[in-house]
Write an enzyme that holds these catalytic residues in place. Structure first.
Site: not given
Ligand SMILES: [Zn+2]
Length: 680
Positions: A517-518, A521, A582
């Protein structure tokens, strides 16, 4: 507006938005991955995977009265709180605590906050001097007073802080940011639906009561409250919406002080910067030009009496939670009960532990990691991140919608992502912060002043790459586009996120997806606009940009369709970055897990296959109860989708969800293969 958000989350994609102070632990956190009793197998996974994975837990763990939402993050928060409390108790028993040491500061800050007898006795006394200064404020000395208030943690009108230059990420520059409103977002002033109108009425009522507590007559208090509301409404009308602020190009507007003075002549920026002792003013990013320039005229056209009311309100509002009980109760009533639906306040010790943690983050963090963070967790995380990176690299190579040229740049960016795990190499030196066991309010101001000065001191200097934007005891994680780095504080490396006792399927489904997830980003609709060095810089071909938008528009539509509370929907545009993260996290973590199975897929554990365990572990992270009022707030203010949408919206796009749980056409969450979305 909370300055900590400016200082740390200026352009950062976090895992979750936190507003909850943690508290006491009641139940042992599970070990070993998946507890079958946490599930509700009565429900078909294809109809509601969130309920299937979490129904047992939700039933066994009803929402405690003092929470606005309650789930995995809050349960860990309670553990956190217990640990910090035991630290405080240990320190309090020590006889040889040195002045200026973290131990002295933590002990005395907490004890000052717990000395309610003294706080009651002092009442309004500690804020009377600053209120008197506001009473005597003139148009000429307003900016000096504003700067003084900033160091006490109060930010009327707008905020100034230092952070990386979006187009020259090695330098820290001045940022000017809209602000100055007491409701959580500008839309609360402009929307005309019934709920919002009612909140406005309640807000004016709340301000009136606070002015009454501050010693005003009823009619004066009412008039002051109304004038503040009218003024804040004008600020709100000049402000950018949450959605508009998600566009990094729209919030990048470089001015010199000279240009700013020419275009906003009615606000004395030169004097204001001087009062803050900010001297490097040749490069200023005016994040919201309409607001910052418009405010200059607004100030000129506003009577000084109204500005005095407004400044006084800012002082009262930002300190109400730290004054005597009548203020604390009224402040809680509006901000927690009216806005978030929480009727019961946490006991004082819990609030003071949170406050100690929030104000003395590094001193608490240093002791926290020494006591509670095992070095082995860091090693395992570094290995997991490396595996995820390899899977991401493969995924980029295999993308059908992205061309070769952009792929090369994407790989460079991925390879350049740095990772921080656990806690910082160097701790912020808090020695100079004076903490007195008899001065609770002043202690808070001293901490605010220290944090703000530290931030301003960075302006004009090269960026410190060692710095962390979250303390190690924070249960969260983030990606910083300017740093091009992912950060995992110690406190998130615990079950159900990270579990040394659990099998790989569970850890990849939980912390693995968090890592993915990170990383994602860095490639979401905002993050993709920054290059490998953290600069806002177009590195995509025009064709690939268009293709990315086509894919992500599908994701917007998917989340827009989630209706929550009758007519209210998830805002697919506002939450797009998080939903991309996600989506990416699930695919990349899953691929990394498959690659780790060099000897073939393992046998089922407790009747659950590897694919099933992966998805259930993911779903467990987002189990939560949430109060309807909090949900309504978050749909409007939070860039993250609600927990159930994160779970169901995430899994339905993965092919292995259908095979693992035999999900078929006709099931409520069934999505046809051609409609499933995979961004990364
Ligand atoms: Zn996030």
């Amino acid at each position: 507006m909370n300055i900590k958000q400016f200082l740390f989350f200026a352009a950062v994609g976090s895992l979750v938005s936190c507003d909850q102070a943690p508290e006491k632990q009641e139940k042992q956190i599970m070990t070993g991955g998946i507890e079958l009793s946490n599930m509700n197998t009565e429900v078909k996974p294809g109809n509601d995977f969130f309920e299937y994975a979490n129904g047992g837990w939700l039933k066994a763990n009803p929402m405690p009265e003092e929470y606005s939402r309650y789930g995995a993050f809050e349960v860990l928060g309670k553990k956190n709180q217990e640990q910090i409390k035991s630290m405080v108790e240990e320190i309090s028993a020590m006889t040889d605590v040195e002045a200026g040491s973290p131990q002295q500061q933590i002990r005395d800050y907490y004890n000052a906050g717990m000395d309610t007898a003294l706080i009651e006795e002092l009442g309004m006394e500690p804020i009377k001097p600053i209120l008197a200064e506001i009473e005597n404020m003139t148009a000429e000395n307003m900016v000096e007073l504003q700067a003084k208030m900033n160091f006490q943690g109060s930010y009327p009108l707008f905020a100034v802080f230092g952070s990386q230059d979006d187009k020259n990420s090695s330098e820290v520059i001045v940022q000017l940011v809209q602000g100055g409103i007491g409701l959580p977002d500008r839309d609360y002033y402009t929307r005309d639906d019934e709920r919002t109108a009612k909140i406005r009425t309640e807000y004016v009522d709340h301000m009136t009561k606070i002015f009454l507590l501050a010693g005003e007559e009823q009619t004066v208090a009412e008039a002051k409250a109304k004038s503040v509301m009218a003024f804040e409404t004008q600020l709100a009308e000049l402000s950018m919406t949450m959605l508009e602020r998600r566009d990094p190009n729209a919030t990048y507007n470089i001015y010199s002080l000279e240009k700013l003075t020419t275009e906003a002549p009615n606000y004395n920026y030169a004097a204001y910067f001087k009062a803050l002792n900010v001297t490097k003013t040749d490069v200023i990013n005016v994040r919201q030009t309409k607001f910052i320039l418009g405010m200059s005229d607004l100030i000129m056209n506003t009577d000084i009496t109204i500005l005095k009311n407004y400044f006084a309100w800012n002082i009262l509002n930002s300190n109400a939670g730290n004054l005597n009980d009548a203020f604390v109760q009224q402040n809680f009533y509006f901000y927690s009960t009216v806005l978030s639906g929480v009727d019961k306040m946490k006991p004082r010790w819990k609030r003071m532990i949170s406050s100690t943690n929030g104000n003395l983050g590094d001193p608490v963090g240093k002791i926290y990691v020494e006591k509670y963070f095992p070095a082995s967790s860091k090693e395992r995380m570094v290995e997991l991140v490396a595996n995820l990176k390899v899977a991401f690299e493969e995924s980029i190579n295999n993308l059908e919608w992205m061309g070769a040229e952009t792929k090369v740049k994407a790989q460079e960016k991925l390879a350049a992502i740095t990772v921080k795990v656990g806690y910082p190499n160097t701790w912020v030196d808090y020695t100079s912060v004076s903490i007195d066991p008899k001065q609770y309010l002043q202690n808070n101001w001293n901490c605010s002043a220290f944090g703000y000065q530290r931030n301003l001191d960075k302006i004009g200097k090269p960026v410190d790459r060692e710095e962390w934007g979250m303390t190690p005891q924070t249960i969260n994680a983030y990606y910083s586009p300017n740093m091009n780095e992912i950060v995992f504080p110690a406190a998130i490396l615990q079950p159900p996120f990270f579990d040394a006792e659990a099998d790989d399927a569970v850890n990849y489904g939980a912390i693995g997806v968090v890592i993915g997830h990170e990383m994602s980003h860095g490639f979401d609709d905002q993050g993709r606009l920054y290059d490998k060095d953290g600069n806002l810089n177009e590195w995509w071909t025009a064709e690939d940009s268009e293709k990315f938008k086509v894919e992500t528009t599908k994701l917007v539509a998917q989340y827009n369709a989630y209706s929550i509370l009758d007519t209210l929907h998830v805002d697919g545009e506002l939450t797009l970055g998080e939903n991309i993260a996600d989506n990416g996290g699930l695919f990349i973590a899953y691929n990394a897990l498959q690659k780790s199975y060099t000897d073939g897929t393992p046998e089922p554990i407790e009747g659950l296959t590897s694919d099933q365990r992966f998805l259930i572990a993911y779903a467990q992270l987002w189990r939560q109860h949430i109060r309807p009022k909090t949900l309504m707030r978050r749909l409007q203010e939070d860039v993250h989708s609600p927990g159930d949408a994160r779970v169901n919206g995430g899994v339905v796009n993965t092919p292995w969800f259908y095979t693992a749980f035999d999900v078929k056409e006709g099931d409520a969450n069934y999505v046809t293969p051609e409609s499933r979305i995979k961004i990364w």
